[in-house]
Design a protein around this motif. Structure first.
Motif: not given
Ligand code: NAP
Length: 276
Positions: A45, A161, A188, A190, A192, A231-233, A237, A241
């Motif tokens: 994504d 989405q 998001s 998780l 975030r 999202k995870s870097a 993890r 996931n």
């Molecule tokens: P998320 O995926 O809910 O959470 C990401 C956070 O969780 C990061 O800090 C990550 O850290 C941590 N994490 C991931 N796996 C983990 C695990 N197994 N244990 C502990 N922590 C973990 O939040 P998001 O990045 O906001 O959302 C995901 C994706 O959705 C985005 O990257 C983007 O592609 C998309 N998005 C779209 C919109 C839209 O408007 N369409 C808006 C927001 C987001 P680490 O990287 O250090 O693991």
């Protein structure tokens, strides 16, 4: 275990879980995306506004996988709404990606005050007909906006989405999607990370099933028929996931999680929130 797929309303296979890439940039970002692909992720994504389309395209090439095995998503930003603008925006995205096709092309936010999302969508349908885009969809659309798109173009978006996690389960919107054959994708997923992964109810279900709290939450998305894109870097993890297809939550587990509902994480109401 391979990540299973569902079939979108346009006939394409779509993974039940993908990789969010917001903040994955530069050489480290490319490495993180390649490691996810190596762990079995096939849905990536991206968005113009994440400023990482070049990194995503490079990861696709470095992965060595057949191009058709990967589903690359990018999005039209608010500043590119309009028919001609969206055509030009797609061209620029393809250049940055270094690919000849966008697999899933979404409108990032509807930005209703500009009132150009229908024209934008018409351009995306044109791009699909030309073969530059495989599936067309939207992000952050309400049932009213989806209804307007369908009525005015006759093309049902393949995907919507939206923000979705146990704090904000989007029950009514998911029911609308089900009725119209639109696949839900959870952003998001998780929440975030926030305090969600420390919620006692999530912890106790993790213990019950012998999995991690994150896996409980991601499995919940899968059972709601929504594709989460965590999202995870971190390669470990990322593997954690994606490993949510070997257990199932039961009816009472889902009921326990539903008590967490409280609303959006921040002010991202598509009727009022706009992003350029
Ligand atoms: P998320 O995926 O809910 O959470 C990401 C956070 O969780 C990061 O800090 C990550 O850290 C941590 N994490 C991931 N796996 C983990 C695990 N197994 N244990 C502990 N922590 C973990 O939040 P998001 O990045 O906001 O959302 C995901 C994706 O959705 C985005 O990257 C983007 O592609 C998309 N998005 C779209 C919109 C839209 O408007 N369409 C808006 C927001 C987001 P680490 O990287 O250090 O693991």
């Amino acid at each position: 275990m391979a990540i299973p797929t569902v079939t979108l309303n346009d006939g394409t296979a779509f993974p039940e879980l993908g990789l969010g890439t917001y903040k994955l940039r530069g050489e480290e970002g490319i490495g993180a995306i390649v490691s996810a692909i190596e762990s079995g992720y096939r849905l990536l994504d991206s968005a113009v506004n994440y400023e990482n389309e070049a990194e995503v395209g490079e990861a696709v090439r470095r992965s060595g996988l057949d191009r058709d095995e990967l589903i690359v998503t990018t999005k039209v930003p608010g500043r590119d709404h309009g028919y001609d603008q969206a055509l030009a925006s797609a061209e620029a995205s393809l250049q940055r990606l270094g690919l000849d096709r966008i697999d899933l092309y979404l409108i990032h936010w509807p930005n209703p005050s500009i009132d150009k999302y229908v024209d934008t969508y018409r351009a995306m349908i044109e791009l699909r007909d030309r073969g530059a885009v495989r599936s067309v969809g939207v992000s952050n659309f309400t049932p009213e906006m989806l209804t307007r798109l369908i009525d005015e173009t006759g093309v049902v978006p393949a995907v919507n989405q939206v923000e979705l996690h146990p704090y904000f389960p989007q029950t009514a919107l998911r029911a609308f999607h089900r009725t119209h054959g639109i696949r839900t994708e959870s952003w998001s997923p998780l929440a975030r990370r926030s305090e969600l992964l420390g919620e006692p109810v999530i912890d106790s279900l993790a213990e019950k099933h012998g999995v991690t709290p994150t896996q409980v939450v991601l499995r919940w998305h899968v059972q709601l028929d929504s594709t989460p894109i965590p999202k995870s870097a971190d390669p470990e993890r990322q593997r954690e996931n994606a490993d949510v297809f070997g257990f199932a939550l039961d009816h009472s587990d889902l009921g326990d999680i539903s008590v967490l509902e409280r609303g959006r994480l921040w002010d991202g109401d598509p009727d009022t929130h706009e992003e350029m």
